[in-house]
Design a protein around this motif. Structure first.
Motif, PDB file in Angstrom:
ATOM      1  N   GLN A 145       3.381   4.463  14.768  1.00  0.00           N
ATOM      2  CA  GLN A 145       2.453   5.475  14.283  1.00  0.00           C
ATOM      3  C   GLN A 145       1.577   4.899  13.176  1.00  0.00           C
ATOM      4  OE1 GLN A 145       2.108   8.622  15.771  1.00  0.00           O
ATOM      5  NE2 GLN A 145       3.371   7.430  17.200  1.00  0.00           N
ATOM      6  N   PRO A 146       0.301   5.276  13.113  1.00  0.00           N
ATOM      7  CA  PRO A 146      -0.606   4.681  12.123  1.00  0.00           C
ATOM      8  C   PRO A 146      -0.084   4.688  10.697  1.00  0.00           C
ATOM      9  CG  PRO A 146      -1.866   5.934  13.719  1.00  0.00           C
ATOM     10  CD  PRO A 146      -0.418   6.179  14.039  1.00  0.00           C
ATOM     11  N   GLN A 147       0.468   5.805  10.251  1.00  0.00           N
ATOM     12  CA  GLN A 147       0.947   5.871   8.874  1.00  0.00           C
ATOM     13  C   GLN A 147       2.074   4.880   8.634  1.00  0.00           C
ATOM     14  OE1 GLN A 147       2.118   9.804   7.660  1.00  0.00           O
ATOM     15  NE2 GLN A 147       2.495   9.221   5.538  1.00  0.00           N
ATOM     16  N   GLU A 148       2.921   4.689   9.631  1.00  0.00           N
ATOM     17  CA  GLU A 148       4.023   3.746   9.505  1.00  0.00           C
ATOM     18  C   GLU A 148       3.512   2.305   9.572  1.00  0.00           C
ATOM     19  OE1 GLU A 148       8.051   2.401   9.219  1.00  0.00           O
ATOM     20  OE2 GLU A 148       6.979   4.230   8.668  1.00  0.00           O
ATOM     21  N   VAL A 149       2.612   2.021  10.522  1.00  0.00           N
ATOM     22  CA  VAL A 149       2.062   0.669  10.652  1.00  0.00           C
ATOM     23  C   VAL A 149       1.334   0.258   9.377  1.00  0.00           C
ATOM     24  CG1 VAL A 149       0.378  -0.750  11.895  1.00  0.00           C
ATOM     25  CG2 VAL A 149       1.898   0.785  13.170  1.00  0.00           C
ATOM     26  N   ARG A 153       2.012   0.900   6.516  1.00  0.00           N
ATOM     27  CA  ARG A 153       2.964   0.623   5.442  1.00  0.00           C
ATOM     28  C   ARG A 153       3.360  -0.850   5.405  1.00  0.00           C
ATOM     29  NH1 ARG A 153       8.489   0.632   5.053  1.00  0.00           N
ATOM     30  NH2 ARG A 153       8.757   1.234   7.248  1.00  0.00           N
ATOM     31  N   TRP A 154       3.395  -1.524   6.562  1.00  0.00           N
ATOM     32  CA  TRP A 154       3.944  -2.876   6.588  1.00  0.00           C
ATOM     33  C   TRP A 154       3.103  -3.923   7.314  1.00  0.00           C
ATOM     34  CZ3 TRP A 154       4.076  -3.552  11.702  1.00  0.00           C
ATOM     35  CH2 TRP A 154       4.437  -2.480  12.531  1.00  0.00           C
ATOM     36  N   ILE A 155       1.999  -3.522   7.950  1.00  0.00           N
ATOM     37  CA  ILE A 155       1.303  -4.448   8.835  1.00  0.00           C
ATOM     38  C   ILE A 155       0.740  -5.652   8.093  1.00  0.00           C
ATOM     39  CG2 ILE A 155      -0.916  -3.215   8.717  1.00  0.00           C
ATOM     40  CD1 ILE A 155       0.579  -4.814  11.886  1.00  0.00           C
ATOM     41  N   ASP A 156       0.157  -5.458   6.914  1.00  0.00           N
ATOM     42  CA  ASP A 156      -0.408  -6.594   6.181  1.00  0.00           C
ATOM     43  C   ASP A 156       0.681  -7.564   5.750  1.00  0.00           C
ATOM     44  OD1 ASP A 156      -3.307  -7.113   4.597  1.00  0.00           O
ATOM     45  OD2 ASP A 156      -3.243  -5.393   5.962  1.00  0.00           O
ATOM     46  N   HIS A 205      -4.630  -3.928  14.722  1.00  0.00           N
ATOM     47  CA  HIS A 205      -4.502  -4.466  13.373  1.00  0.00           C
ATOM     48  C   HIS A 205      -3.957  -5.894  13.367  1.00  0.00           C
ATOM     49  CE1 HIS A 205      -5.883  -1.208  10.829  1.00  0.00           C
ATOM     50  NE2 HIS A 205      -5.385  -0.372  11.745  1.00  0.00           N
ATOM     51  N   VAL A 206      -3.144  -6.255  14.344  1.00  0.00           N
ATOM     52  CA  VAL A 206      -2.757  -7.659  14.471  1.00  0.00           C
ATOM     53  C   VAL A 206      -4.010  -8.500  14.718  1.00  0.00           C
ATOM     54  CG1 VAL A 206      -1.506  -9.349  15.874  1.00  0.00           C
ATOM     55  CG2 VAL A 206      -0.417  -7.181  15.277  1.00  0.00           C
ATOM     56  N   CYS A 207      -4.873  -8.040  15.634  1.00  0.00           N
ATOM     57  CA  CYS A 207      -6.122  -8.760  15.898  1.00  0.00           C
ATOM     58  C   CYS A 207      -6.993  -8.819  14.650  1.00  0.00           C
ATOM     59  CB  CYS A 207      -6.891  -8.071  17.021  1.00  0.00           C
ATOM     60  SG  CYS A 207      -6.115  -8.144  18.633  1.00  0.00           S
ATOM     61  N   ARG A 208      -7.122  -7.701  13.974  1.00  0.00           N
ATOM     62  CA  ARG A 208      -7.993  -7.652  12.789  1.00  0.00           C
ATOM     63  C   ARG A 208      -7.544  -8.651  11.730  1.00  0.00           C
ATOM     64  NH1 ARG A 208      -7.114  -5.634   7.965  1.00  0.00           N
ATOM     65  NH2 ARG A 208      -5.315  -4.379   8.620  1.00  0.00           N
ATOM     66  N   ILE A 209      -6.271  -8.631  11.418  1.00  0.00           N
ATOM     67  CA  ILE A 209      -5.768  -9.519  10.372  1.00  0.00           C
ATOM     68  C   ILE A 209      -5.870 -10.972  10.818  1.00  0.00           C
ATOM     69  CG2 ILE A 209      -3.713 -10.163   9.049  1.00  0.00           C
ATOM     70  CD1 ILE A 209      -2.910  -7.149   9.223  1.00  0.00           C
ATOM     71  N   GLY A 210      -5.543 -11.232  12.086  1.00  0.00           N
ATOM     72  CA  GLY A 210      -5.645 -12.594  12.595  1.00  0.00           C
ATOM     73  C   GLY A 210      -7.051 -13.152  12.472  1.00  0.00           C
ATOM     74  N   LEU A 211      -8.055 -12.352  12.823  1.00  0.00           N
ATOM     75  CA  LEU A 211      -9.436 -12.821  12.736  1.00  0.00           C
ATOM     76  C   LEU A 211      -9.924 -12.870  11.295  1.00  0.00           C
ATOM     77  CD1 LEU A 211     -11.124 -11.159  15.847  1.00  0.00           C
ATOM     78  CD2 LEU A 211     -10.295 -13.499  15.573  1.00  0.00           C
TER      79      LEU A 211
END
Length: 403
Positions: free
Chosen positions: A96-100, A102-105, A360-366
């Motif tokens: 879920q967006p709110q959960e992601v 929290r830890w994606i970065d 967001h994996v793609c965003r951070i990777g790029l």
């Protein structure tokens, strides 16, 4: 079964894997809902038909024959009713967006930087195998609880499962034309079981915050866990689709940007444009190109074609995302096109659970790639080849930069 146009009878799996676009362009024009003998199934090829079937009450999810042979049952992509609701309740909370948010970065950014450190001073690299796929598999692997499984092993698993899942060719009797094509998928599953079974034994007694541990325990009565045989088919889905999609979306976005040097420069200079670039990359070359299916629950007519109850239709989202009725010049990568929705993540109740995570994996990777190597250029001495019909992405992307 409706009669097919003669040229449709001659379509081969190798043509689809090498380059499905010309075939599907012709299908959209001449027979947008057609029966393909090589697949033993109908295929939907336009935006409107794919969306109609994906959201219709007259259809429900079904796994393709090759997918069922690869994943087993019940896989989340091919079930309905209470089982689908339970499997989605098992996998959805962590995504879920709110959960992601929290830890994606904290998860992905250190991973991207570690891989960049391995080649940042070299002046050249093959990005698919050395960055895009590794960042993708490492992020999901760590989230699932497979942090001690090396990235090359995870990549090997998803490639083997992908080739097995898309080994879909059948003969006139509906039998697989290449039964040996499932062998490497079986090998991958045996390797996965050998590594994950002991982890499940541990998580049953010692739950933690990894995704598979949550799958075992969440929503279950006290002292009970979901059976591992119930979980494994969905885990295989994740180890293929969820590992493949962000990495190949990232790579396809880069290839697309390289076709538009002005847009590449703009995105590098303005990182806030990266999500837009990724969205166009996923439309331009959908990572999950034609891997999902629906089955009619009643006699129904779609696009003038009568489909008896029990008819399987493959939803070719990669084709739908090149539909000229929806997109102008769809074969061109262009971040300036109007931001129309695409179908790379599907539609309806079985739309991809990992939309937010993958983006967001793609965003951070790029972000990390462009920040570290802003002068990135494609190595013009090598070609970029794409492969795949069920799942599609560049097989390699060689780049250079000044050091």
């Amino acid at each position: 079964m409706t009669a097919t146009l003669s040229w449709i009878d001659e379509i081969t799996m190798s043509q689809l894997e090498r380059n499905p676009y010309p075939i599907y362009e012709r299908l959209r024009a001449e027979s947008p809902l057609a029966y393909l003998p090589v697949l033993g199934s109908y295929v939907a090829t336009t935006t409107d038909i794919c969306r109609e079937i994906a959201t219709s009450d007259d259809f429900e999810a079904v796994i393709t024959k090759a997918g069922g042979r690869t994943f087993g049952h019940p896989a989340v992509i091919g079930v309905n009713g209470p089982i689908h609701e339970d499997l989605r309740s098992m996998v959805d909370p962590a995504l879920q967006p709110q959960e992601v948010d929290r830890w994606i970065d904290d998860l992905v950014r250190p991973i991207a930087r570690r891989f960049l450190e391995t080649f940042g001073d070299d002046g050249n690299v093959e990005l698919v195998s050395q960055y895009c796929e590794p960042v993708s598999v490492r992020a999901l692997g760590d989230l699932l609880g497979l942090a001690d499984v090396d990235s090359d092993t995870l990549r090997d698993w998803f490639h083997k499962l992908s080739r097995s899942f898309t080994n879909a060719g059948v003969d006139e009797n509906g039998e697989f034309t290449n039964p040996d094509g499932f062998r490497e998928g079986d090998e991958a599953k045996a390797e996965i079981r050998a590594i994950v079974d002991p982890k499940i034994d541990h998580w049953i007694e010692h739950p933690d915050d990894t995704a598979i541990s949550h799958w075992l325990h969440d929503g279950m009565p006290a002292g009970q866990t979901r059976d591992r045989e119930y979980i494994y088919p969905t885990l295989y889905v994740y180890l293929l689709g969820a590992m493949q999609e962000p990495g190949h979306a990232m790579a396809s976005t880069l290839v697309g940007l390289f076709t538009r040097p002005d847009q590449m420069e703009q995105v590098v200079d303005e990182p806030q444009l990266i999500p837009r670039a990724i969205s166009e990359g996923m439309r331009w070359t959908s990572p999950i190109w034609s891997a999902t299916a629906r089955i009619s629950t009643a006699d129904v007519e779609v696009a003038g074609v009568a489909l008896p109850k029990g008819t399987v239709v493959l939803l070719s989202y990669g084709s739908a995302n090149h539909d000229t009725a929806t997109y102008a010049a769809p074969s061109e990568y262009d971040i300036s096109r109007p931001p129309l929705p695409h179908l790379a993540f599907g539609a309806g109740k079985h739309a991809c659970a990992g939309i937010y995570f993958a983006n967001h994996v793609c965003r951070i990777g790029l972000e990390e790639l462009f920040d570290s190597i802003p002068s990135l250029e494609r190595d013009l001495t090598t070609d970029v080849e794409f492969w795949g019909w069920g799942f599609r992405g560049p097989t390699a992307l060689n780049v250079t930069w000044e050091v």
